[in-house]
Design an enzyme around this catalytic site. Structure first.
Site, PDB file in Angstrom:
ATOM      1  N   ASN A 166       0.808  -1.226   0.000  1.00 43.76           N
ATOM      2  CA  ASN A 166       0.000   0.000   0.000  1.00 43.76           C
ATOM      3  C   ASN A 166       0.838   1.271   0.000  1.00 43.76           C
ATOM      4  OD1 ASN A 166       0.364  -1.452   2.550  1.00 43.76           O
ATOM      5  ND2 ASN A 166      -0.417   0.397   3.504  1.00 43.76           N
TER       6      ASN A 166
ATOM      7  N   GLN B 158      -4.719  -4.081  -1.946  1.00 42.17           N
ATOM      8  CA  GLN B 158      -4.318  -3.011  -2.873  1.00 42.17           C
ATOM      9  C   GLN B 158      -4.256  -3.495  -4.308  1.00 42.17           C
ATOM     10  OE1 GLN B 158      -4.048   0.178  -2.419  1.00 42.17           O
ATOM     11  NE2 GLN B 158      -4.203   0.228  -0.192  1.00 42.17           N
TER      12      GLN B 158
ATOM     13  N   CYS C 116       1.854  10.751  10.353  1.00 41.72           N
ATOM     14  CA  CYS C 116       1.607  12.099  10.859  1.00 41.72           C
ATOM     15  C   CYS C 116       0.123  12.453  10.842  1.00 41.72           C
ATOM     16  CB  CYS C 116       2.405  13.137  10.096  1.00 41.72           C
ATOM     17  SG  CYS C 116       2.110  13.114   8.355  1.00 41.72           S
TER      18      CYS C 116
END
Ligand code: PLP
Length: 511
Positions: free
Chosen positions: A166, A194, A339
């Site tokens: 992925n 995927q 993040c």
């Protein structure tokens, strides 16, 4: 007049359009899937387990969808079971097989670049006495089948190898791995999430035992996955309390989602046909990034790679920073660290292919899809160029080591903590900070002082960066962002963290 309007519109478009380049995270629901789902929601509300006509109609919808999914992966429909998501499918197989084999056999061999739904489940199983051995990958994320074979011993019961990655798009030689497993009489699970809709899948020819799929990666709905179990392969149900899905997965089926998944798979040929167009856009995008930053590193392999996926490391460009800039210009991409969830941990996939922590934090994942146009690529490249060459809005970044007592206790500083609640439980906040929700930051504007310096903090630095951009757009001039977030502060200022973290924190009440 018309010319002026068009010129103006074109000018505005240079600054803002919506460009979605995160198709590996999820896809939009296609029109035909949407139509199918709405029809099912309106007309087929019966419980598929009920024996009267209304129920039987729902059961037929599920059967049809199962046939479509099975055809898309060349499997027999009776070997395809619907689940709530691929995470469930992966959990079900790994936990079930461990239960079936332990203690006679206790070893699983896996790649170190598996999705967290495998990776973290394996970590859990390792805590339950299952031995998990990872076969190293090369710098392109590829497994050497011979090396994998050398890890097999008499205790091994499963090889776990995803078909397509992925994050970097690497496609593994699954038929070769299946061949090895047959020779050694070992089971194989492949996470094909995927790959479905991006490369052809032929489960019958490959002969693997288990495979997992998810509808939302191929223009289907979220909340429905599938599990393929080859006839005769062992499995112990994970959910109990109903006879649905042949007793493999109890619980009333989500009929409209399943119908949507079936429809998405019915479109598989056109999805596969579109990959040539997407590959051209990808090549263009890579060429342009290389022109902007000749020292960039493309982590995705040139061959045996998904046609839509680019993982690129851009030296000296922190991915959290550029993602926030891209986001402020309407462009969605993802990064080489978590993040978006706030903790800025470098991705285990990038680490496994040999990237350092800092290179992983300078890595972006761009994943293209059906709606991606050449205009989207040009626009994105322009924004990247502007940023890399220093033409974007400047955001003042404060390094964790700069957040000393002088800053924390200076009345002229207003510390704004925008982390979600659950992260505040993991790492304590800066003293004297004011808590607000990132998701409804607009509703806090009236509480923020315009005559003070606002230091925005979050867990890893990314959310704060976005908030700084937003505040600047609302006329707040004196705002900064804490690079690497409270995690960075905790790591780099341990003494201050121990002494002050979590003290005198106030919760702002939104309007
Ligand atoms: N496996 C891979 C390779 C994925 O990319 C994803 C989703 O990101 C999953 C599993 C989990 O799928 P789901 O969202 O259906 O749980």
């Amino acid at each position: 007049m018309l010319y002026n309007i068009l010129a103006m519109a074109k000018y505005m478009m240079r600054f803002r359009r919506n460009v979605y380049l995160d198709y590996n995270a999820t896809t939009n629901v296609s029109r035909s899937v949407r139509r199918t789902m709405i029809r099912v929601l309106k007309q087929y509300y019966g419980n598929p387990s009920s024996i009267y006509t209304t129920g039987r109609k729902s059961a037929e919808i599920i059967d049809t969808a199962r046939r479509h999914v099975a055809t898309a992966v060349n499997a027999n429909p009776q070997n395809v079971y619907f689940t709530a998501c691929a995470t469930e499918s992966n959990n079900a197989i790994l936990k079930s097989l461990s239960r079936c084999h332990y203690p006679e056999k206790n070893k699983i061999i896996a790649t170190p670049i598996e999705h967290p739904s495998i990776h973290q489940t394996l970590a859990f199983l390792a805590s339950q006495n299952i031995v998990v051995e990872y076969c190293p990958v090369d710098s392109e994320g590829k497994i050497d089948p011979k090396r994998l074979e050398s890890l097999i011993d008499e205790k091994t019961f499963l090889i776990c190898c995803m078909l397509a990655n992925n994050e970097i798009g690497t496609v593994q030689d699954l038929p070769a791995i299946a061949e090895i497993s047959r020779r050694h009489n070992i089971l194989v699970l492949s996470d094909c999430v995927q790959a479905l809709g991006k490369i052809p899948i032929d489960l019958k020819a490959w002969g693997i035992n288990y495979a997992s799929f998810s509808a939302h990666k191929l223009y289907g709905p979220k909340g429905v996955g599938a599990l393929y179990i080859k006839h005769g392969s062992p499995f112990e149900p994970f959910m109990h309390g109903g006879h649905q899905e042949g007793g493999i997965r109890a619980g009333t089926e989500c009929v409209h989602n399943i119908a949507g998944f079936g429809e998405a798979c019915r479109n598989i040929k056109s999805l596969l046909a579109n990959t040539r167009r997407i590959q051209k856009l990808k090549s263009k995008c890579i060429r342009e990034i290389r022109k902007i930053k000749p020292d960039c590193i493309i982590n995705s392999p040139e061959s045996s790679c998904l046609a839509n996926t680019i993982s690129v490391t851009i030296p000296d460009v922190h991915s959290a920073d550029i993602m926030a800039i891209l986001d402020s210009r309407g462009i969605a991409v993802s990064a080489g660290s978590a993040c978006s969830s706030g903790d800025d941990k470098p991705s285990h996939v990038l680490k496994a292919i040999g990237l350092s922590d800092s290179a992983a934090r300078q890595t972006l994942r761009i994943s293209l899809g059906n709606r991606t146009t050449i205009g989207d690529i040009r626009y994105t490249i322009n924004v990247v160029r502007e940023y890399v060459t220093g033409g974007s809005v400047h955001v003042n970044m404060i390094r964790p080591v700069e957040v000393t007592e002088d800053i924390i206790f200076d009345e002229q500083n207003f510390i704004l903590d925008v982390r979600p609640q659950f992260l505040r439980k993991i790492v304590k906040g800066l003293p004297n900070s004011h808590e607000a929700s990132f998701f409804s930051i607009k509703r806090y504007l009236h509480l923020l002082p315009r005559d003070k310096h606002i230091l925005v903090v979050c867990q890893g630095g990314y959310l704060a960066y976005m908030v700084v951009h937003f505040l600047k757009s609302k006329g707040f001039e004196n705002v900064s962002c804490l690079r690497a977030g409270v995690v960075g502060w905790k790591e780099q200022c341990r003494d201050l963290y121990k002494k002050y973290a979590g003290q005198n924190i106030s919760i702002l009440e939104p309007a």
